[in-house]
Write a protein that holds these residues in place. Sequence first.
Motif, mmCIF file in Angstrom:
data_model
loop_
_atom_site.group_PDB
_atom_site.id
_atom_site.type_symbol
_atom_site.label_atom_id
_atom_site.label_comp_id
_atom_site.label_asym_id
_atom_site.label_seq_id
_atom_site.Cartn_x
_atom_site.Cartn_y
_atom_site.Cartn_z
ATOM 1 N N GLY A 16 -20.892 -4.311 -23.288
ATOM 2 C CA GLY A 16 -21.487 -2.854 -23.668
ATOM 3 C C GLY A 16 -20.066 -2.162 -24.373
ATOM 4 N N SER A 17 -20.603 -0.639 -24.546
ATOM 5 C CA SER A 17 -19.612 0.405 -25.157
ATOM 6 C C SER A 17 -19.299 1.460 -24.243
ATOM 7 C CB SER A 17 -20.340 0.488 -26.272
ATOM 8 O OG SER A 17 -20.276 -0.542 -27.179
ATOM 9 N N ARG A 19 -17.013 5.301 -24.795
ATOM 10 C CA ARG A 19 -16.249 6.393 -25.819
ATOM 11 C C ARG A 19 -15.355 7.160 -24.906
ATOM 12 N NH1 ARG A 19 -16.602 7.356 -31.101
ATOM 13 N NH2 ARG A 19 -15.686 9.257 -31.908
ATOM 14 N N ARG A 66 -12.437 -4.648 -31.886
ATOM 15 C CA ARG A 66 -13.323 -4.104 -31.037
ATOM 16 C C ARG A 66 -13.324 -2.487 -30.638
ATOM 17 N NH1 ARG A 66 -13.137 -5.694 -25.905
ATOM 18 N NH2 ARG A 66 -10.814 -5.989 -26.002
ATOM 19 N N PHE A 67 -12.030 -1.971 -30.608
ATOM 20 C CA PHE A 67 -11.994 -0.635 -30.310
ATOM 21 C C PHE A 67 -11.559 0.165 -31.662
ATOM 22 C CE2 PHE A 67 -10.128 -1.245 -25.553
ATOM 23 C CZ PHE A 67 -11.322 -1.836 -25.523
ATOM 24 N N THR A 68 -11.863 1.425 -31.738
ATOM 25 C CA THR A 68 -11.479 2.168 -32.935
ATOM 26 C C THR A 68 -10.971 3.451 -32.426
ATOM 27 O OG1 THR A 68 -13.297 1.172 -34.061
ATOM 28 C CG2 THR A 68 -12.446 3.330 -35.138
ATOM 29 N N GLN A 81 -13.169 4.686 -29.310
ATOM 30 C CA GLN A 81 -14.473 3.841 -29.185
ATOM 31 C C GLN A 81 -14.244 2.473 -28.821
ATOM 32 O OE1 GLN A 81 -17.645 5.230 -29.748
ATOM 33 N NE2 GLN A 81 -18.475 3.090 -28.997
ATOM 34 N N ASN A 83 -15.914 -1.080 -28.022
ATOM 35 C CA ASN A 83 -17.346 -2.021 -28.096
ATOM 36 C C ASN A 83 -16.693 -3.268 -27.494
ATOM 37 O OD1 ASN A 83 -18.634 0.272 -29.495
ATOM 38 N ND2 ASN A 83 -17.769 -0.423 -31.520
ATOM 39 N N SER A 84 -17.769 -4.178 -27.351
ATOM 40 C CA SER A 84 -17.834 -5.237 -26.874
ATOM 41 C C SER A 84 -16.819 -5.555 -25.739
ATOM 42 C CB SER A 84 -17.241 -6.379 -27.983
ATOM 43 O OG SER A 84 -18.262 -6.286 -29.235
ATOM 44 N N LEU A 85 -16.954 -4.706 -24.653
ATOM 45 C CA LEU A 85 -16.141 -4.601 -23.536
ATOM 46 C C LEU A 85 -16.120 -5.953 -22.809
ATOM 47 C CD1 LEU A 85 -16.520 -0.896 -22.619
ATOM 48 C CD2 LEU A 85 -14.340 -1.885 -23.205
#
Length: 121
Positions: A16-17, A19, A66-68, A81, A83-85
């Motif tokens: 999941g994601s 923020r 994966r992270f931004t 952000q 993602n793909s945790l």
Amino acid sequence: QVQLVESGGGLVQAGGSLRLSCAASGSILRISAMGWYRQAPGNQRELVATIISGGSTRYADSVKDRFTISRDNAKNTVDLQMNSLKPEDTAVYYCNCVAVASGIWYARDYWGQGTQVTVST
């Protein structure tokens, strides 16, 4: 002084994601860098990602792609952000900034209170 307030942590399933957001306030004269660190139980606090005023970024190898991280210089905010945790991303995440504040005429680190991110399998 500078205050950092984080938001956006929580519980999410693997893949999941989430923020995270952080806002800096106070008698800020200049912020040179903002970023996120994390600390899992029994581990030292580690860098996740940082971004400087000019926009250059640095990421931990474990979160690259994966992270931004992003930053709004005008609002003194920084977002992460995620993602793909993965379960190994579970930690308390701390917002950080390197700033010069009025009355303190040198740059120093400031930290938020931390926000829990838990990734379940």
